[in-house]
Design a protein around this motif. Structure first.
Motif, mmCIF file in Angstrom:
data_model
loop_
_atom_site.group_PDB
_atom_site.id
_atom_site.type_symbol
_atom_site.label_atom_id
_atom_site.label_comp_id
_atom_site.label_asym_id
_atom_site.label_seq_id
_atom_site.Cartn_x
_atom_site.Cartn_y
_atom_site.Cartn_z
ATOM 1 N N TRP A 168 0.844 -1.190 0.000
ATOM 2 C CA TRP A 168 0.000 0.000 0.000
ATOM 3 C C TRP A 168 0.882 1.244 0.000
ATOM 4 O O TRP A 168 1.913 1.287 0.686
ATOM 5 N N PRO A 169 0.500 2.280 -0.742
ATOM 6 C CA PRO A 169 1.366 3.456 -0.889
ATOM 7 C C PRO A 169 1.476 4.298 0.382
ATOM 8 O O PRO A 169 0.515 4.473 1.130
ATOM 9 N N ILE A 170 2.685 4.813 0.600
ATOM 10 C CA ILE A 170 3.003 5.695 1.721
ATOM 11 C C ILE A 170 3.596 6.983 1.154
ATOM 12 O O ILE A 170 4.393 6.949 0.213
ATOM 13 N N ALA A 171 3.223 8.112 1.706
ATOM 14 C CA ALA A 171 3.804 9.400 1.326
ATOM 15 C C ALA A 171 4.436 10.038 2.557
ATOM 16 O O ALA A 171 4.062 9.742 3.698
ATOM 17 N N TRP A 172 5.406 10.921 2.319
ATOM 18 C CA TRP A 172 6.148 11.575 3.408
ATOM 19 C C TRP A 172 6.081 13.091 3.231
ATOM 20 O O TRP A 172 6.244 13.598 2.126
ATOM 21 N N VAL A 173 5.849 13.795 4.342
ATOM 22 C CA VAL A 173 5.757 15.250 4.315
ATOM 23 C C VAL A 173 6.679 15.811 5.399
ATOM 24 O O VAL A 173 6.536 15.448 6.573
ATOM 25 N N PRO A 174 7.627 16.674 5.049
ATOM 26 C CA PRO A 174 8.475 17.282 6.088
ATOM 27 C C PRO A 174 7.637 18.123 7.053
ATOM 28 O O PRO A 174 6.751 18.877 6.623
ATOM 29 N N ILE A 175 7.896 17.989 8.353
ATOM 30 C CA ILE A 175 7.197 18.779 9.367
ATOM 31 C C ILE A 175 8.216 19.397 10.325
ATOM 32 O O ILE A 175 9.364 18.970 10.391
ATOM 33 N N ARG A 176 7.761 20.379 11.065
ATOM 34 C CA ARG A 176 8.607 20.995 12.096
ATOM 35 C C ARG A 176 8.887 19.982 13.201
ATOM 36 O O ARG A 176 8.058 19.118 13.493
ATOM 37 N N THR A 177 10.057 20.096 13.802
ATOM 38 C CA THR A 177 10.433 19.249 14.929
ATOM 39 C C THR A 177 10.373 20.110 16.176
ATOM 40 O O THR A 177 11.197 21.001 16.370
ATOM 41 N N ILE A 178 9.376 19.863 17.018
ATOM 42 C CA ILE A 178 9.077 20.740 18.159
ATOM 43 C C ILE A 178 9.242 19.966 19.459
ATOM 44 O O ILE A 178 8.737 18.847 19.598
ATOM 45 N N TYR A 179 9.915 20.564 20.412
ATOM 46 C CA TYR A 179 9.972 20.005 21.766
ATOM 47 C C TYR A 179 9.466 21.068 22.726
ATOM 48 O O TYR A 179 10.015 22.156 22.822
ATOM 49 N N THR A 180 8.369 20.748 23.415
ATOM 50 C CA THR A 180 7.648 21.744 24.195
ATOM 51 C C THR A 180 8.198 21.928 25.600
ATOM 52 O O THR A 180 7.886 22.908 26.261
ATOM 53 N N GLY A 181 8.958 20.963 26.076
ATOM 54 C CA GLY A 181 9.413 21.049 27.467
ATOM 55 C C GLY A 181 8.415 20.482 28.446
ATOM 56 O O GLY A 181 8.635 20.486 29.648
ATOM 57 N N GLY A 182 7.281 19.973 27.937
ATOM 58 C CA GLY A 182 6.295 19.343 28.797
ATOM 59 C C GLY A 182 6.784 17.986 29.268
ATOM 60 O O GLY A 182 7.776 17.456 28.774
ATOM 61 N N PRO A 183 6.078 17.387 30.221
ATOM 62 C CA PRO A 183 6.501 16.082 30.734
ATOM 63 C C PRO A 183 6.414 15.018 29.669
ATOM 64 O O PRO A 183 5.465 14.968 28.893
ATOM 65 N N SER A 184 7.427 14.140 29.614
ATOM 66 C CA SER A 184 7.435 13.054 28.645
ATOM 67 C C SER A 184 6.843 11.807 29.275
ATOM 68 O O SER A 184 7.079 11.512 30.448
ATOM 69 N N HIS A 185 6.059 11.062 28.490
ATOM 70 C CA HIS A 185 5.488 9.802 28.968
ATOM 71 C C HIS A 185 6.393 8.626 28.603
ATOM 72 O O HIS A 185 6.036 7.470 28.855
ATOM 73 N N ILE A 186 7.557 8.906 28.004
ATOM 74 C CA ILE A 186 8.459 7.842 27.555
ATOM 75 C C ILE A 186 9.369 7.402 28.692
ATOM 76 O O ILE A 186 10.008 8.228 29.349
ATOM 77 N N ARG A 187 9.443 6.090 28.935
ATOM 78 C CA ARG A 187 10.414 5.509 29.864
ATOM 79 C C ARG A 187 11.505 4.892 28.995
ATOM 80 O O ARG A 187 11.251 3.876 28.301
ATOM 81 N N PRO A 188 12.715 5.486 28.967
ATOM 82 C CA PRO A 188 13.720 5.119 27.957
ATOM 83 C C PRO A 188 14.015 3.628 27.863
ATOM 84 O O PRO A 188 14.026 3.071 26.767
ATOM 85 N N ALA A 189 14.268 2.951 28.986
ATOM 86 C CA ALA A 189 14.627 1.536 28.917
ATOM 87 C C ALA A 189 13.488 0.705 28.340
ATOM 88 O O ALA A 189 13.684 -0.145 27.464
ATOM 89 N N ALA A 190 12.268 0.962 28.814
ATOM 90 C CA ALA A 190 11.114 0.221 28.313
ATOM 91 C C ALA A 190 10.862 0.558 26.843
ATOM 92 O O ALA A 190 10.503 -0.322 26.052
ATOM 93 N N HIS A 191 11.071 1.821 26.477
ATOM 94 C CA HIS A 191 10.852 2.238 25.083
ATOM 95 C C HIS A 191 11.769 1.468 24.139
ATOM 96 O O HIS A 191 11.321 0.970 23.098
ATOM 97 N N VAL A 192 13.045 1.367 24.499
ATOM 98 C CA VAL A 192 14.000 0.646 23.647
ATOM 99 C C VAL A 192 13.602 -0.819 23.530
ATOM 100 O O VAL A 192 13.600 -1.398 22.427
ATOM 101 N N ARG A 193 13.253 -1.428 24.647
ATOM 102 C CA ARG A 193 12.869 -2.841 24.637
ATOM 103 C C ARG A 193 11.644 -3.065 23.759
ATOM 104 O O ARG A 193 11.613 -3.967 22.912
ATOM 105 N N HIS A 194 10.631 -2.225 23.920
ATOM 106 C CA HIS A 194 9.407 -2.379 23.135
ATOM 107 C C HIS A 194 9.651 -2.063 21.662
ATOM 108 O O HIS A 194 9.038 -2.691 20.783
#
Length: 242
Positions: free
Chosen positions: A201-227
């Motif tokens: 199935w076709p996929i298209a790509w669109v460049p977007i801004r890369t924004i980091y808000t400084g808000g709390p992250s829900h990512i747990r690094p070790a678990a993220h890498v494992r998953h």
């Protein structure tokens, strides 16, 4: 400018698709109103409140969104599937997903919608992904995304510029194919890419801004890498099983 495959070059104008902005959110009360108002300037908005302990649902409604409340917290994948089910039942042709923390600029919605135009063969892409600029990420995120991108591209046998961007447009066929997934978290978004690649199935790509808000992250690094690497292995099985 959208980065489209040659066979996805825009063809003659087709009928205007019916598209919904879908925002999964967990404890985003301080940020969700701005996201809803920005997206509502372009599309109707559905917020799926994934077990928030704050006023995310109330604030989203006050900002003008329709809200589904998912209790208890079930993960981003489950929230997206709930939104897909709602969109499919309501007859939408596609959804645009953006996060509730402000890291996706709603002003870029028209670029994703433009990339959903039918190609010269009359076929729309099933997936349009907002491609981030890794060079604008914090160093640890940049390294993780670069390594993860290479691993995923190897696993599926295709160049995938950004496999974890949550800013994407998902067509009806891909939504339907994703409803039976059991992935709860970000792996669900990785799985969608593997589904498209496996089925051609076709996929298209669109460049977007890369924004980091400084808000709390829900990512747990070790678990993220494992998953993530579990998701890479699953994607390889999906693609090579066809």
């Amino acid at each position: 400018m959208s980065e489209l495959r040659p066979d996805l070059a825009p063809g003659p104008p087709g009928p205007m698709p019916c598209v919904l902005a879908l925002v999964p959110a967990h404890d985003e009360a301080p940020r969700i109103a701005a996201v809803v108002r920005g997206a509502a300037a372009h599309l109707p908005v559905l917020v799926v409140d994934d077990g928030s302990s704050d006023a995310t649902a109330r604030v989203a409604r006050e900002a003008g969104a329709e809200v589904l409340e998912q209790r208890p917290n079930a993960g981003k994948g489950a929230a997206l599937r709930a939104g897909f089910g709602h969109a499919l039942a309501a007859g939408y042709d596609a959804v645009v997903t953006l996060d509730g923390d402000g890291q996706h600029d709603p002003a870029e919605l028209p670029a994703l919608l433009a990339a959903f135009a039918p190609g010269t063969a009359g076929e729309r892409p099933d997936l349009v992904v907002g491609r981030r600029d890794f060079a604008r990420m914090p160093a640890t995120r940049r390294l993780a995304n670069t390594i993860g991108g290479r691993a995923f591209s190897w696993a599926v046998g295709a160049e995938v510029p950004d496999n974890q961007s949550g800013y994407r447009l998902i067509g009806r066929r891909l939504m339907e194919a994703s409803l039976d997934s059991r992935e709860r978290g970000f792996e669900f978004e990785v799985e969608m890419l593997a589904t498209c690649i496996a089925r051609g199935w076709p996929i298209a790509w669109v460049p977007i801004r890369t924004i980091y808000t400084g808000g709390p992250s829900h990512i747990r690094p070790a678990a993220h890498v494992r998953h993530f690497f579990r998701a890479v292995a699953a994607a390889r099985r999906t693609v090579h099983a066809t």
